[in-house]
Motif scaffolding. Structure first.
Motif, mmCIF file in Angstrom:
data_model
loop_
_atom_site.group_PDB
_atom_site.id
_atom_site.type_symbol
_atom_site.label_atom_id
_atom_site.label_comp_id
_atom_site.label_asym_id
_atom_site.label_seq_id
_atom_site.Cartn_x
_atom_site.Cartn_y
_atom_site.Cartn_z
ATOM 1 N N SER A 203 0.826 -1.208 0.000
ATOM 2 C CA SER A 203 0.000 0.000 0.000
ATOM 3 C C SER A 203 0.859 1.257 0.000
ATOM 4 O O SER A 203 0.537 2.248 -0.663
ATOM 5 N N ALA A 204 1.985 1.229 0.738
ATOM 6 C CA ALA A 204 2.884 2.385 0.752
ATOM 7 C C ALA A 204 3.513 2.607 -0.618
ATOM 8 O O ALA A 204 3.622 3.747 -1.090
ATOM 9 N N LEU A 205 3.934 1.537 -1.273
ATOM 10 C CA LEU A 205 4.538 1.668 -2.599
ATOM 11 C C LEU A 205 3.521 2.166 -3.622
ATOM 12 O O LEU A 205 3.858 2.954 -4.510
ATOM 13 N N ALA A 206 2.284 1.723 -3.512
ATOM 14 C CA ALA A 206 1.239 2.208 -4.412
ATOM 15 C C ALA A 206 1.054 3.711 -4.244
ATOM 16 O O ALA A 206 0.953 4.461 -5.228
ATOM 17 N N ASP A 207 1.022 4.180 -2.991
ATOM 18 C CA ASP A 207 0.904 5.616 -2.742
ATOM 19 C C ASP A 207 2.077 6.385 -3.333
ATOM 20 O O ASP A 207 1.910 7.445 -3.950
ATOM 21 N N LEU A 208 3.277 5.849 -3.133
ATOM 22 C CA LEU A 208 4.473 6.527 -3.636
ATOM 23 C C LEU A 208 4.508 6.540 -5.158
ATOM 24 O O LEU A 208 4.904 7.535 -5.776
ATOM 25 N N LEU A 209 4.102 5.444 -5.773
ATOM 26 C CA LEU A 209 4.073 5.376 -7.228
ATOM 27 C C LEU A 209 3.123 6.412 -7.807
ATOM 28 O O LEU A 209 3.422 7.053 -8.827
ATOM 29 N N LEU A 210 1.997 6.591 -7.162
ATOM 30 C CA LEU A 210 0.984 7.520 -7.662
ATOM 31 C C LEU A 210 1.254 8.956 -7.224
ATOM 32 O O LEU A 210 0.564 9.875 -7.685
ATOM 33 N N GLY A 211 2.240 9.151 -6.370
ATOM 34 C CA GLY A 211 2.579 10.487 -5.906
ATOM 35 C C GLY A 211 3.645 11.140 -6.772
ATOM 36 O O GLY A 211 3.856 10.745 -7.923
ATOM 37 N N SER A 212 4.356 12.088 -6.205
ATOM 38 C CA SER A 212 5.341 12.849 -6.973
ATOM 39 C C SER A 212 6.723 12.867 -6.337
ATOM 40 O O SER A 212 7.622 13.556 -6.821
ATOM 41 N N THR A 213 6.916 12.110 -5.248
ATOM 42 C CA THR A 213 8.217 12.062 -4.584
ATOM 43 C C THR A 213 9.278 11.502 -5.523
ATOM 44 O O THR A 213 9.025 10.536 -6.256
ATOM 45 N N THR A 214 10.461 12.096 -5.505
ATOM 46 C CA THR A 214 11.589 11.596 -6.299
ATOM 47 C C THR A 214 12.795 11.403 -5.382
ATOM 48 O O THR A 214 12.779 11.790 -4.215
ATOM 49 N N GLY A 215 13.825 10.794 -5.925
ATOM 50 C CA GLY A 215 15.049 10.587 -5.145
ATOM 51 C C GLY A 215 15.063 9.252 -4.440
ATOM 52 O O GLY A 215 14.669 8.233 -5.010
ATOM 53 N N LEU A 216 15.488 9.249 -3.189
ATOM 54 C CA LEU A 216 15.724 8.025 -2.429
ATOM 55 C C LEU A 216 14.905 8.042 -1.151
ATOM 56 O O LEU A 216 14.830 9.055 -0.456
ATOM 57 N N LEU A 217 14.302 6.897 -0.830
ATOM 58 C CA LEU A 217 13.430 6.810 0.342
ATOM 59 C C LEU A 217 13.586 5.445 0.993
ATOM 60 O O LEU A 217 13.723 4.431 0.306
ATOM 61 N N HIS A 218 13.556 5.418 2.324
ATOM 62 C CA HIS A 218 13.588 4.162 3.070
ATOM 63 C C HIS A 218 12.185 3.798 3.539
ATOM 64 O O HIS A 218 11.444 4.648 4.032
ATOM 65 N N LEU A 219 11.869 2.506 3.397
ATOM 66 C CA LEU A 219 10.554 1.996 3.788
ATOM 67 C C LEU A 219 10.761 0.724 4.602
ATOM 68 O O LEU A 219 10.936 -0.365 4.059
ATOM 69 N N GLY A 220 10.773 0.890 5.919
ATOM 70 C CA GLY A 220 10.971 -0.246 6.809
ATOM 71 C C GLY A 220 9.927 -0.276 7.900
ATOM 72 O O GLY A 220 9.104 0.642 8.024
ATOM 73 N N GLY A 221 9.953 -1.322 8.698
ATOM 74 C CA GLY A 221 9.025 -1.432 9.809
ATOM 75 C C GLY A 221 9.421 -0.544 10.966
ATOM 76 O O GLY A 221 10.502 0.043 10.990
ATOM 77 N N ARG A 222 8.566 -0.461 11.967
ATOM 78 C CA ARG A 222 8.798 0.465 13.076
ATOM 79 C C ARG A 222 9.684 -0.110 14.159
ATOM 80 O O ARG A 222 10.090 0.597 15.081
#
Length: 299
Positions: A203-222
């Motif tokens: 779900s997070a990747l879907a949001d990011l794909l449909l958004g406009s953020t560019t560059g590098l991002l970390h997506l990990g658990g809490r």
């Protein structure tokens, strides 16, 4: 809008396909292997290491958004066949960047926490990668290629928690099967990750794909957890004795390449961008990806 997902029958890809389908978004998945039946989107056999194959297929229905999750991701396979790892992980990404640029499509490339050497943990986007394996080195080179395009987005994901939806079992499936049958498992107590539910990642990747953020991002658990800690909590979730999970050490297992000790991720930047996105802890994630109906199954 038309979305393309590479690696659609791998570990992460099916969850992304399912998430996009639930949102009612037209989606096509690419995979190198035999296509299983799919309830969401269209599946096509495409080799991401073959630029002509990709171009021919993409031109039939040009995507507006591309999520690149295809990779030769098994560390042992990459070590045994570094040429295949180079062809799929590096050259495949290079071809896809060129394809996205030609089509004017937004591109999100999925990378890995394993680009880090593991000496410190809690890595943020500014920390310097020090890949230790063939797999990690090819993924780092793929990152550099993708980040060479100012419009590109690279998302490093941590260890992904959830059963495999297609194909042979993965680490979690095997551990679950052993614990359910009363067998002991030995897991590293000195190897740390930031486990993230596959449902949350999708779900997070879907949001990011449909958004406009560019560059590098970390997506990990809490949470930062060792494999042993994950195993103990998994046993508790399954309702089996926790002493079935034994604590081991990386030093006990001979490996052709070194394993990073701590590649936990700092996901602060993602949280700043999406503060309202669900970010469940490990226990809640287990309930989501292994609900009671699954935990009571017998292998």
């Amino acid at each position: 809008m038309h979305i393309l997902v590479t690696g659609a029958t791998g570990h992460l890809g099916p969850y992304v396909m399912r998430e996009l389908g639930a949102r009612g978004l037209p989606t096509t998945g690419w995979s190198r292997g035999i296509q299983p039946p799919s309830a969401v989107g269209t599946l096509q056999t495409v080799d991401v290491a073959d630029p002509d194959d990709m171009a021919r297929t993409a031109d039939l229905q040009p995507p507006t958004h591309i999520l690149h999750a295809a990779a030769l991701s098994a560390i042992a396979d990459c070590h045994r066949d570094p040429e295949a790892a180079e062809r799929i992980n590096v050259q495949g990404t290079r071809h896809l960047v060129s394809l996205a640029r030609r089509l004017g499509a937004r591109l999100l490339v999925v990378s890995t926490d394993l680009v880090f050497g593991g000496s410190q943990g809690h890595y943020c986007e500014e920390d310097v990668p020090r890949p230790l394996s063939v797999y990690a080195r090819t993924k780092r080179r793929a990152e550099e290629i993708a980040l060479g395009d100012a419009a590109g987005l690279v998302v490093r994901v941590s260890w992904l928690l959830g059963p495999k939806l297609h194909g042979p079992p993965r680490f979690l499936d095997e551990v679950v099967a052993r614990l359910r049958s009363g067998q002991r498992v030995r897991l590293f107590a000195d190897e740390y990750r930031s486990p993230l539910a596959l449902t949350t990642a999708a779900s997070a990747l879907a949001d990011l794909l449909l958004g406009s953020t560019t560059g590098l991002l970390h997506l990990g658990g809490r949470e930062r957890l060792s494999r042993w800690e994950m195993g103990v909590r998994l046993a508790q979730h399954l309702g089996v004795p926790t002493d079935l999970v034994e604590a081991g050490s990386q030093a006990e297992v001979a490996a052709p390449e070194p394993r990073p000790a701590d590649v936990s991720l700092d996901s602060s930047r993602w949280r700043q961008l999406y503060p309202d996105h669900p970010w469940p802890d490990f226990a809640t994630s287990l309930k989501e990806v292994l609900p009671p109906s699954l935990t009571t199954e017998r292998s």
